[in-house]
Design an enzyme around this catalytic site. Structure first.
Site, PDB file in Angstrom:
ATOM      1  N   ARG A   1     -19.817  19.357  14.324  1.00 44.76           N
ATOM      2  CA  ARG A   1     -18.886  20.056  15.226  1.00 44.76           C
ATOM      3  C   ARG A   1     -19.147  21.554  15.171  1.00 44.76           C
ATOM      4  O   ARG A   1     -19.051  22.264  16.175  1.00 44.76           O
ATOM      5  CB  ARG A   1     -17.438  19.772  14.823  1.00 44.76           C
ATOM      6  CG  ARG A   1     -17.030  18.316  14.951  1.00 44.76           C
ATOM      7  CD  ARG A   1     -15.589  18.131  14.511  1.00 44.76           C
ATOM      8  NE  ARG A   1     -15.146  16.751  14.549  1.00 44.76           N
ATOM      9  CZ  ARG A   1     -15.199  15.908  13.530  1.00 44.76           C
ATOM     10  NH1 ARG A   1     -15.713  16.300  12.363  1.00 44.76           N
ATOM     11  NH2 ARG A   1     -14.753  14.678  13.644  1.00 44.76           N
TER      12      ARG A   1
ATOM     13  N   HIS B   1     -10.869  20.102  10.376  1.00 48.83           N
ATOM     14  CA  HIS B   1     -11.363  18.949  11.134  1.00 48.83           C
ATOM     15  C   HIS B   1     -12.899  18.949  11.105  1.00 48.83           C
ATOM     16  O   HIS B   1     -13.573  19.173  12.093  1.00 48.83           O
ATOM     17  CB  HIS B   1     -10.848  19.032  12.577  1.00 48.83           C
ATOM     18  CG  HIS B   1     -11.238  17.855  13.430  1.00 48.83           C
ATOM     19  ND1 HIS B   1     -10.995  16.551  13.072  1.00 48.83           N
ATOM     20  CD2 HIS B   1     -11.857  17.799  14.639  1.00 48.83           C
ATOM     21  CE1 HIS B   1     -11.443  15.743  14.021  1.00 48.83           C
ATOM     22  NE2 HIS B   1     -11.979  16.478  14.975  1.00 48.83           N
TER      23      HIS B   1
ATOM     24  N   ARG C   1     -20.325  17.468  21.037  1.00 54.96           N
ATOM     25  CA  ARG C   1     -21.596  17.470  20.289  1.00 54.96           C
ATOM     26  C   ARG C   1     -22.457  16.275  20.696  1.00 54.96           C
ATOM     27  O   ARG C   1     -21.960  15.291  21.253  1.00 54.96           O
ATOM     28  CB  ARG C   1     -21.331  17.489  18.789  1.00 54.96           C
ATOM     29  CG  ARG C   1     -20.524  16.332  18.260  1.00 54.96           C
ATOM     30  CD  ARG C   1     -20.408  16.433  16.749  1.00 54.96           C
ATOM     31  NE  ARG C   1     -19.262  15.697  16.234  1.00 54.96           N
ATOM     32  CZ  ARG C   1     -19.228  15.169  15.023  1.00 54.96           C
ATOM     33  NH1 ARG C   1     -20.271  15.294  14.207  1.00 54.96           N
ATOM     34  NH2 ARG C   1     -18.160  14.528  14.591  1.00 54.96           N
TER      35      ARG C   1
ATOM     36  N   GLY D   1     -12.948  17.121  31.711  1.00 57.62           N
ATOM     37  CA  GLY D   1     -13.908  16.122  31.212  1.00 57.62           C
ATOM     38  C   GLY D   1     -13.191  14.827  30.843  1.00 57.62           C
ATOM     39  O   GLY D   1     -12.123  14.513  31.371  1.00 57.62           O
ATOM     40  N   GLN D   2     -13.807  14.115  29.905  1.00 59.51           N
ATOM     41  CA  GLN D   2     -13.278  12.791  29.553  1.00 59.51           C
ATOM     42  C   GLN D   2     -11.867  12.863  28.963  1.00 59.51           C
ATOM     43  O   GLN D   2     -10.994  12.088  29.339  1.00 59.51           O
ATOM     44  CB  GLN D   2     -14.213  12.125  28.525  1.00 59.51           C
ATOM     45  CG  GLN D   2     -15.625  11.900  29.006  1.00 59.51           C
ATOM     46  CD  GLN D   2     -15.748  10.666  29.888  1.00 59.51           C
ATOM     47  OE1 GLN D   2     -14.879  10.408  30.723  1.00 59.51           O
ATOM     48  NE2 GLN D   2     -16.802   9.918  29.709  1.00 59.51           N
TER      49      GLN D   2
HETATM   50  C1  LMR Z   1     -13.580  13.663  17.027  1.00 57.28           C
HETATM   51  O1  LMR Z   1     -13.219  13.733  15.849  1.00 57.28           O
HETATM   52  O2  LMR Z   1     -13.749  12.582  17.601  1.00 57.28           O
HETATM   53  C2  LMR Z   1     -13.818  14.910  17.802  1.00 57.28           C
HETATM   54  O3  LMR Z   1     -13.637  16.016  16.985  1.00 57.28           O
HETATM   55  C3  LMR Z   1     -15.131  14.920  18.488  1.00 57.28           C
HETATM   56  C4  LMR Z   1     -16.309  14.962  17.537  1.00 57.28           C
HETATM   57  O4  LMR Z   1     -17.293  15.628  17.872  1.00 57.28           O
HETATM   58  O5  LMR Z   1     -16.292  14.310  16.498  1.00 57.28           O
END
Ligand code: LMR
Length: 321
Positions: free
Chosen positions: A89, A176, A83, A12-13
Site C-alpha cells: 500500500r 493499515h 495497488r 471507481g469500484q
Molecule cells: C484492503 O485492505 O483491501 C485495501 O487496503 C486495499 C489493499 O490494497 O489492500
C-alpha cells in the site's frame, strides 16, 4: 428535516458499491464525484434505475464538478489508485498524495462542515494529509481500515472454528499495513475466548497457537490476497461495507465502538499521529478514543505498527506534503 447528503469522491469500484449500499439502505442522498466524464453519471443512473425493483427512493447524482459537494454531511474519499500484485500500500504514497491534495482542497472549499471518512491508501498517510489540508478538527476526519481488518479476522476465526461469523468478535489495531495488530487475547465467540476454543479443538496448546498465528498472518495480508486474486484492482465490497458501518454510526449517532484510524493525542501513548484504535463514532465524528491495557507482546506489536506509520508520514513530508 431534509435527508442527509453523502458525497463520495472517487467513482471507481468502492465508490460504486458505496453508492448502491447507501441507496439500498436509504441512508441519504448520494453525490458520486469522479474526474472521468460519464463514469459517475453512468453508475448513479444504473443504480437509481433499480430503485423501483429494490424499493428505495433517494436522490442520486453523478458529477464531475466538485461544487456538487456543497452541503454534504458526510464525504467518503476513495479517490486514488489501487495497488497492483507485488506492491505494498505504501508504494502508492506519491501518486495518491497528489490526488488527495486536490480532493482535500475541494472538500475544504465545498463541504466545510462535513465529516470525512478516508479509504484511499496508504490509509494512515492519506487521512493525515486530508486533515492537514482541510484543516478540519481531528474528530471530523477519520479513516476506514480497522472495521475491515477486524471483519477479515473475525471471518477467518469463524471458518477455522466452524461457527457463525455473526458470533465472532475480533479487533485489529494499528496502522493499515503489514504491521497491523490483530488482538488475539480479546478475540471471542460470544464471549468465549477464541484461543480456548482452538485449544479444545486441537487438544494441544502449541498447535492452537500455531493455527491462531496463521489466522493473524492471513488477516495482515488479506488486502494483498485479494489484490493477487483480482490481478487488477483491490478489494471493494468489504471496504465499502466497512465505511457504511462507520457512516451509519455517525448519521444515526449510534455511538458504536469501531476500530478506526483516528488522531491520537496521548491515547495509547501516541501523540500527534493517526492510528487505528477503538473509537466511539457519533454525530460529531470520532467522539472518543477507547483506551485499554495492552499486554507486553501487544504493546510491542502496536509500537512497531505506530513506528511504521511514523516512517510513512516522514516519507510523505519529505515528498513535500
Ligand atoms: C484492503 O485492505 O483491501 C485495501 O487496503 C486495499 C489493499 O490494497 O489492500
Amino acid at each position: 428535516m431534509g435527508r442527509k447528503k453523502i458525497s463520495l469522491v472517487g467513482g471507481g469500484q468502492i465508490g460504486g458499491v458505496l453508492s448502491q449500499l447507501i441507496a439500498q439502505k436509504q441512508l441519504g442522498d448520494v453525490v458520486l464525484f469522479d474526474i472521468v466524464e460519464g463514469l459517475p453519471q453512468g453508475k448513479t443512473l444504473d443504480i437509481v434505475e433499480a430503485s423501483r425493483v429494490d424499493g428505495f427512493d433517494v436522490n442520486m447524482k453523478g458529477t464531475n464538478d466538485y461544487k456538487d459537494l456543497e452541503g454534504s454531511d458526510i464525504v467518503i474519499i476513495t479517490a486514488g489508485l489501487p495497488r497492483k500484485p507485488g506492491m505494498s500500500r505504501d508504494d502508492l504514497l506519491t501518486v495518491n498524495a497528489n490526488i488527495m491534495k486536490t480532493v482535500a482542497e475541494n472538500v475544504k472549499q465545498y463541504a466545510p462542515n462535513s465529516i470525512v471518512i478516508v479509504i484511499s491508501n496508504p490509509l494512515d498517510a492519506m487521512v493525515t494529509l486530508c486533515q492537514k489540508i482541510t484543516g478540519f478538527p481531528h474528530n471530523r476526519v477519520i479513516g476506514q481500515a480497522g472495521v475491515l481488518d477486524s471483519s477479515r479476522f473475525a471471518t477467518f476465526i469463524a471458518w477455522e472454528l466452524g461457527v457463525s461469523v455473526k458470533d465472532v468478535n475480533a479487533m485489529v489495531l494499528g496502522g493499515h499495513g503489514d504491521t497491523m495488530v490483530p488482538i488475539v487475547r480479546y478475540a471471542n465467540v460470544n464471549g468465549i475466548p477464541a484461543m480456548e476454543l482452538l485449544e479444545r479443538k486441537y487438544n494441544n496448546a502449541e498447535k492452537a497457537k500455531e493455527v491462531m498465528a496463521a489466522l493473524v498472518n492471513r488477516t495482515k495480508m488479506a488486502g494483498g490476497e485479494v489484490v493477487n486474486l483480482l490481478k487488477t484492482g483491490s478489494a471493494f465490497y468489504s471496504p465499502a461495507s466497512s465505511a457504511i458501518a462507520m457512516a451509519k454510526s455517525i448519521l444515526y449517532d449510534e455511538k458504536r465502538v469501531l476500530p478506526a484510524c483516528a488522531y491520537l493525542n496521548g491515547e495509547f501513548n501516541v501523540n500527534g499521529y493517526y492510528v487505528g484504535v477503538p473509537v466511539v463514532l457519533g454525530s460529531n465524528g470520532a467522539e472518543k478514543i477507547i483506551e485499554f491495557k495492552l499486554d507486553n507482546e501487544e504493546q510491542i506489536a502496536f509500537n512497531n505498527s505506530v513506528n511504521a506509520v511514523k516512517n510513512l508520514i516522514a516519507d510523505m513530508e519529505r515528498l513535500g506534503f
